[in-house]
Design a protein around this motif. Sequence first.
Motif, PDB file in Angstrom:
ATOM      1  N   LEU A   4       0.847  -1.201   0.000  1.00  0.00           N
ATOM      2  CA  LEU A   4       0.000   0.000   0.000  1.00  0.00           C
ATOM      3  C   LEU A   4       0.873   1.238   0.000  1.00  0.00           C
ATOM      4  O   LEU A   4       1.911   1.281   0.668  1.00  0.00           O
ATOM      5  CB  LEU A   4      -0.924   0.033   1.228  1.00  0.00           C
ATOM      6  N   SER A   5       0.456   2.233  -0.765  1.00  0.00           N
ATOM      7  CA  SER A   5       1.122   3.521  -0.656  1.00  0.00           C
ATOM      8  C   SER A   5       0.127   4.632  -1.000  1.00  0.00           C
ATOM      9  O   SER A   5      -0.953   4.364  -1.538  1.00  0.00           O
ATOM     10  CB  SER A   5       2.354   3.596  -1.546  1.00  0.00           C
ATOM     11  N   GLY A   6       0.513   5.841  -0.663  1.00  0.00           N
ATOM     12  CA  GLY A   6      -0.379   6.965  -0.908  1.00  0.00           C
ATOM     13  C   GLY A   6       0.387   8.225  -1.252  1.00  0.00           C
ATOM     14  O   GLY A   6       1.574   8.342  -0.948  1.00  0.00           O
ATOM     15  N   HIS A  41      -5.296  13.548   4.250  1.00  0.00           N
ATOM     16  CA  HIS A  41      -4.005  14.099   4.692  1.00  0.00           C
ATOM     17  C   HIS A  41      -3.817  15.532   4.193  1.00  0.00           C
ATOM     18  O   HIS A  41      -3.222  16.365   4.860  1.00  0.00           O
ATOM     19  CB  HIS A  41      -2.848  13.228   4.199  1.00  0.00           C
ATOM     20  N   TYR A 123      -1.359  13.530  11.956  1.00  0.00           N
ATOM     21  CA  TYR A 123      -1.156  13.061  10.583  1.00  0.00           C
ATOM     22  C   TYR A 123      -0.574  11.641  10.498  1.00  0.00           C
ATOM     23  O   TYR A 123      -1.103  10.781   9.782  1.00  0.00           O
ATOM     24  CB  TYR A 123      -0.242  14.088   9.891  1.00  0.00           C
ATOM     25  N   MET A 127      -1.940   8.011   8.834  1.00  0.00           N
ATOM     26  CA  MET A 127      -1.111   7.224   7.918  1.00  0.00           C
ATOM     27  C   MET A 127      -0.995   5.778   8.423  1.00  0.00           C
ATOM     28  O   MET A 127      -1.048   4.832   7.627  1.00  0.00           O
ATOM     29  CB  MET A 127       0.269   7.872   7.787  1.00  0.00           C
ATOM     30  N   ASP A 130      -4.102   4.048   7.427  1.00  0.00           N
ATOM     31  CA  ASP A 130      -4.054   3.686   5.997  1.00  0.00           C
ATOM     32  C   ASP A 130      -3.346   2.339   5.819  1.00  0.00           C
ATOM     33  O   ASP A 130      -3.785   1.473   5.071  1.00  0.00           O
ATOM     34  CB  ASP A 130      -3.239   4.710   5.176  1.00  0.00           C
ATOM     35  N   VAL A 139       5.494  -0.987   2.190  1.00  0.00           N
ATOM     36  CA  VAL A 139       5.028   0.370   1.924  1.00  0.00           C
ATOM     37  C   VAL A 139       6.093   1.096   1.111  1.00  0.00           C
ATOM     38  O   VAL A 139       7.068   1.594   1.673  1.00  0.00           O
ATOM     39  CB  VAL A 139       4.787   1.141   3.246  1.00  0.00           C
ATOM     40  N   VAL A 141       7.731   3.947  -0.122  1.00  0.00           N
ATOM     41  CA  VAL A 141       7.775   5.412  -0.003  1.00  0.00           C
ATOM     42  C   VAL A 141       9.217   5.861   0.103  1.00  0.00           C
ATOM     43  O   VAL A 141      10.109   5.044   0.316  1.00  0.00           O
ATOM     44  CB  VAL A 141       7.042   5.948   1.261  1.00  0.00           C
ATOM     45  N   GLN A 145       9.789   9.203   4.828  1.00  0.00           N
ATOM     46  CA  GLN A 145       8.642   8.637   5.540  1.00  0.00           C
ATOM     47  C   GLN A 145       9.046   7.516   6.499  1.00  0.00           C
ATOM     48  O   GLN A 145       8.193   6.886   7.121  1.00  0.00           O
ATOM     49  CB  GLN A 145       7.613   8.103   4.528  1.00  0.00           C
TER      50      GLN A 145
HETATM   51  N1  TRP Z   1       2.759  10.727   4.385  1.00  0.00           N
HETATM   52  C1  TRP Z   1       2.993  10.345   3.012  1.00  0.00           C
HETATM   53  C2  TRP Z   1       3.778  11.494   2.302  1.00  0.00           C
HETATM   54  O1  TRP Z   1       3.739  12.607   2.755  1.00  0.00           O
HETATM   55  C3  TRP Z   1       1.695  10.119   2.267  1.00  0.00           C
HETATM   56  C4  TRP Z   1       0.935   8.974   2.854  1.00  0.00           C
HETATM   57  C5  TRP Z   1      -0.205   9.048   3.580  1.00  0.00           C
HETATM   58  C6  TRP Z   1       1.272   7.602   2.760  1.00  0.00           C
HETATM   59  N2  TRP Z   1      -0.645   7.793   3.940  1.00  0.00           N
HETATM   60  C7  TRP Z   1       0.247   6.906   3.447  1.00  0.00           C
HETATM   61  C8  TRP Z   1       2.314   6.910   2.180  1.00  0.00           C
HETATM   62  C9  TRP Z   1       0.267   5.505   3.579  1.00  0.00           C
HETATM   63  C10 TRP Z   1       2.346   5.511   2.308  1.00  0.00           C
HETATM   64  C11 TRP Z   1       1.326   4.823   3.015  1.00  0.00           C
HETATM   65  O2  TRP Z   1       4.402  11.246   1.277  1.00  0.00           O
END
Ligand code: TRP
Length: 322
Positions: A4-6, A41, A123, A127, A130, A139, A141, A145
């Motif tokens: 998972l990533s975001g 976020h 925040y 996360m 998530d 994850v 990233v 992170q």
């Molecule tokens: N905090 C991450 C960023 O600023 C973004 C993010 C939010 C994220 N939730 C996540 C990344 C869950 C990975 C998994 O880049």
Amino acid sequence: MRVLSGMQPSGAAHLGNYLGALRPWVDSQSPDAFYCVVDLHALTLDMSPADLRRQTVELLATMIASGLDPELCTVFVQSQVPYHAQLSWLLECVATYGELTRMVAFKEKSQRSQGYRVGLLTYPVLMAADILLYETECVPVGDDQRQHLELSRNIAERFNARYGETFRVPKGIQPVVAARVMDLQDPQRKMSKSLASPLGTIYLTDEPADLERKVKRAVTDTDGSVRLDWEKKPGVSNLLEIFAGLSGERPDAVAQRYSSYGDLKRDLAALLIETLSPIRRRYYELMTDPEELNLIATEGARRACAVAGDVYDRAARAVGIA
Ligand code: TRP
Ligand code: AMP
């Protein structure tokens, strides 16, 4: 492996987002991968509702245009899956104030504004929600992170110890060693969404003429030899890293082929045009079809809810509210 990533919908995506996040996401996509636009976020940022709404759709289109296939993996918008905000509250009652105030990102951001929002502090708990909702193992990233990922593990372990085995602790997290793409005009600084640098930032939607102009004007040095040396030659090193990131070679192997900055720049511009043109075209095509994007998000949210709902229910029962 469950992935998972975001990414936050905080502005137009650039080459750093592509090489450091989007492309590694595309490389690890599978039916077990979940990628989300983390619009909740982004509420920690100063942004108008209209901008948030528009940028959320734009990032969704960018993710798909970059190669995420919604038939192959799950692409969704965080706020369309209510369990993220719900689990976040349960986890806020497990996380401690002390550990949240120790987060480097919080310390930096809270210093920049007086009367900062509490969301800036909490925040990383959102996360963690998530990540834990999808029984995530990996994850992908950037290195920035790492501390947030460590916190997610700590929260999961504390929750499990207090309430019984509920969450899979994200193990073996290997943050992608993000190609750190630097600003073309100021190679000491990361290419970034927030600091506007019109000539120094390559956007995924740049036209071929923009790409040529930006690469041509990229800051180098007067030494004239093409080699990787971040200390003495940050501008040239950045161009070599970008080239290598796009072509899948090693930067020093690229350097060996060139004896002039002009030739390196000419070929790099051509490579950028070749890589980004299909992405740009697909992006604009998707943006003319909001219905299609809507359908993709709806289907993504449906699949995400099916996984996250079960985990949330388990957590809710564990703490005694269900
Ligand atoms: N905090 C991450 C960023 O600023 C973004 C993010 C939010 C994220 N939730 C996540 C990344 C869950 C990975 C998994 O880049
Ligand atoms: P941000 O733009 O800070 O929201 O970051 C979104 C994602 O892109 C994160 O995974 C970052 O690690 C990655 N990223 C952002 N800027 C760069 C950069 N200049 N080089 C490499 N990766 C980056």
